[in-house]
Design a protein around this motif. Structure first.
Motif, mmCIF file in Angstrom:
data_model
loop_
_atom_site.group_PDB
_atom_site.id
_atom_site.type_symbol
_atom_site.label_atom_id
_atom_site.label_comp_id
_atom_site.label_asym_id
_atom_site.label_seq_id
_atom_site.Cartn_x
_atom_site.Cartn_y
_atom_site.Cartn_z
ATOM 1 N N PHE A 4 0.896 -1.131 -0.094
ATOM 2 C CA PHE A 4 0.172 -0.012 -0.076
ATOM 3 C C PHE A 4 1.001 1.297 0.058
ATOM 4 C CE2 PHE A 4 -2.138 -3.492 1.819
ATOM 5 C CZ PHE A 4 -3.232 -3.534 1.351
ATOM 6 N N VAL A 5 0.613 2.284 -0.904
ATOM 7 C CA VAL A 5 1.144 3.471 -0.934
ATOM 8 C C VAL A 5 0.102 4.616 -0.670
ATOM 9 C CG1 VAL A 5 2.145 5.252 -2.384
ATOM 10 C CG2 VAL A 5 3.018 2.823 -2.360
ATOM 11 N N SER A 6 0.305 5.525 0.196
ATOM 12 C CA SER A 6 -0.751 6.532 0.322
ATOM 13 C C SER A 6 0.140 8.014 0.203
ATOM 14 C CB SER A 6 -1.011 6.318 1.832
ATOM 15 O OG SER A 6 -2.363 6.814 2.088
ATOM 16 N N VAL A 7 -0.916 8.981 -0.087
ATOM 17 C CA VAL A 7 -0.297 10.305 -0.135
ATOM 18 C C VAL A 7 -0.762 11.332 1.022
ATOM 19 C CG1 VAL A 7 -0.261 12.319 -1.669
ATOM 20 C CG2 VAL A 7 -0.513 10.307 -2.680
ATOM 21 N N ALA A 8 -0.108 11.953 1.684
ATOM 22 C CA ALA A 8 -0.195 12.696 2.806
ATOM 23 C C ALA A 8 0.889 13.513 2.985
ATOM 24 C CB ALA A 8 -0.587 11.738 4.074
ATOM 25 N N ALA A 9 0.500 14.857 3.715
ATOM 26 C CA ALA A 9 1.353 15.849 4.118
ATOM 27 C C ALA A 9 1.132 15.910 5.643
ATOM 28 C CB ALA A 9 1.048 17.225 3.468
ATOM 29 N N GLY A 38 2.680 13.528 11.610
ATOM 30 C CA GLY A 38 1.462 12.664 12.124
ATOM 31 C C GLY A 38 0.709 11.905 11.181
ATOM 32 N N LEU A 39 0.485 12.366 9.912
ATOM 33 C CA LEU A 39 -0.484 11.613 9.095
ATOM 34 C C LEU A 39 0.408 10.722 8.362
ATOM 35 C CD1 LEU A 39 -2.684 14.365 7.340
ATOM 36 C CD2 LEU A 39 -3.514 12.669 9.018
ATOM 37 N N ARG A 40 1.500 10.931 8.209
ATOM 38 C CA ARG A 40 2.772 9.980 7.483
ATOM 39 C C ARG A 40 2.614 8.985 8.445
ATOM 40 N NH1 ARG A 40 7.346 9.482 4.227
ATOM 41 N NH2 ARG A 40 6.902 11.696 3.444
ATOM 42 N N ALA A 41 3.134 9.052 9.727
ATOM 43 C CA ALA A 41 3.175 8.034 10.825
ATOM 44 C C ALA A 41 1.968 7.240 10.928
ATOM 45 C CB ALA A 41 3.646 8.537 12.024
ATOM 46 N N VAL A 56 4.916 6.566 2.035
ATOM 47 C CA VAL A 56 3.884 7.569 2.191
ATOM 48 C C VAL A 56 4.349 8.921 1.208
ATOM 49 C CG1 VAL A 56 2.587 9.251 3.621
ATOM 50 C CG2 VAL A 56 3.108 6.867 4.483
ATOM 51 N N VAL A 57 3.788 8.980 0.193
ATOM 52 C CA VAL A 57 4.349 9.971 -0.756
ATOM 53 C C VAL A 57 4.036 11.595 -0.393
ATOM 54 C CG1 VAL A 57 4.184 11.072 -3.219
ATOM 55 C CG2 VAL A 57 4.075 8.482 -2.667
ATOM 56 N N SER A 58 4.896 12.245 0.065
ATOM 57 C CA SER A 58 4.434 13.534 0.454
ATOM 58 C C SER A 58 3.755 14.424 -0.385
ATOM 59 C CB SER A 58 5.857 14.460 0.744
ATOM 60 O OG SER A 58 5.509 15.690 1.318
ATOM 61 N N GLY A 59 2.815 15.103 -0.102
ATOM 62 C CA GLY A 59 1.717 15.818 -1.021
ATOM 63 C C GLY A 59 0.289 15.997 -0.518
#
Length: 225
Positions: free
Chosen positions: A11-16, A19-22, A32-35
């Motif tokens: 699974f790959v998620s996009v988040a900035a 806290g959300l990355r963790a 987790v792709v920064s965005g």
């Protein structure tokens, strides 16, 4: 060069925001792709994250309607691995989709359907501020005003307390069971607790969780289901 698959599914998620990355890593995302709102990752960024995920089939959660297209373009560029886009439009939808993952799922199509279905039950709201005078949904917004958005549409603009109240009123109904408050960078735990209070007043039977997301741009991301 792709990492060799150790798992069937990844699974790959996009988040900035840290806290959300963790949070997405805890929920099982290998990458987790920064965005987010103001910095949409490119198709290449998404392909890179997919290649770095040690699985044969990789699910991508864009968590933003403006990133779904880049994720869908990545499908054609990811020849070494099968890429499946779960079209999540908000961070709360992405969280619900990850919570719906059955690690024993046999079929990726079945899993994608279950994740998309879980995401569709979530209503999302956001609170941000106007960086400049602008027009949104045909309404004039002054620089420095707070804005609340419900499902991507303008709910209210003005002072923080009033836009929050209106957003909660619009999002919460008598049959709402769960709510999440994700607070962003620059917001204190006390302020987030006040938002939790507003939700609690709107429906005292709801189960509410508060998460320090650390995201930029949005003071609060709310979800109700």
């Amino acid at each position: 060069k792709p990492v060799s698959p150790e798992e069937e599914l990844g699974f790959v998620s996009v988040a900035a925001g840290d806290g959300l990355r963790a949070l997405f890593e805890e929920l099982g995302c290998a990458q987790v792709v920064s965005g987010g709102q103001t910095m949409n990752p490119s198709t290449e960024d998404i392909v890179e994250a997919v290649l770095a995920t040690p699985a044969k089939t990789v699910f991508v959660l864009p968590n933003n309607k403006n990133i779904i297209m880049a994720a869908e373009q990545a499908v054609h560029l990811s020849e070494e691995k099968k890429l499946v886009v779960v079209p999540t439009k908000t961070i709360p939808q992405g969280i619900s989709a990850m919570l719906a993952v059955d690690p024993d799922a046999e079929q990726d199509t079945e899993l994608a359907t279950a994740m998309t279905e879980a995401a569709s039950h979530v209503r999302s709201g956001q609170v941000t501020y106007a960086a400049r005078d602008s027009e949104f949904d045909g309404k004039k917004i002054k620089q420095g005003e707070y804005l609340s958005l419900s499902e991507g549409r303008l709910c209210a603009s003005g002072r923080e307390a009033s836009v929050l109240k209106k957003l909660v009123r619009e999002m919460v109904s008598d049959d709402s069971a769960f709510a999440t408050v994700i607070f962003g960078e620059g917001v204190t735990e006390e302020q987030a607790a006040e938002v939790e209070n507003l939700l609690h007043k709107a429906n005292k039977d709801m189960e509410i969780s508060v998460i320090n997301g650390g995201q930029p741009v949005y003071y609060y991301i709310l979800s109700v289901e």
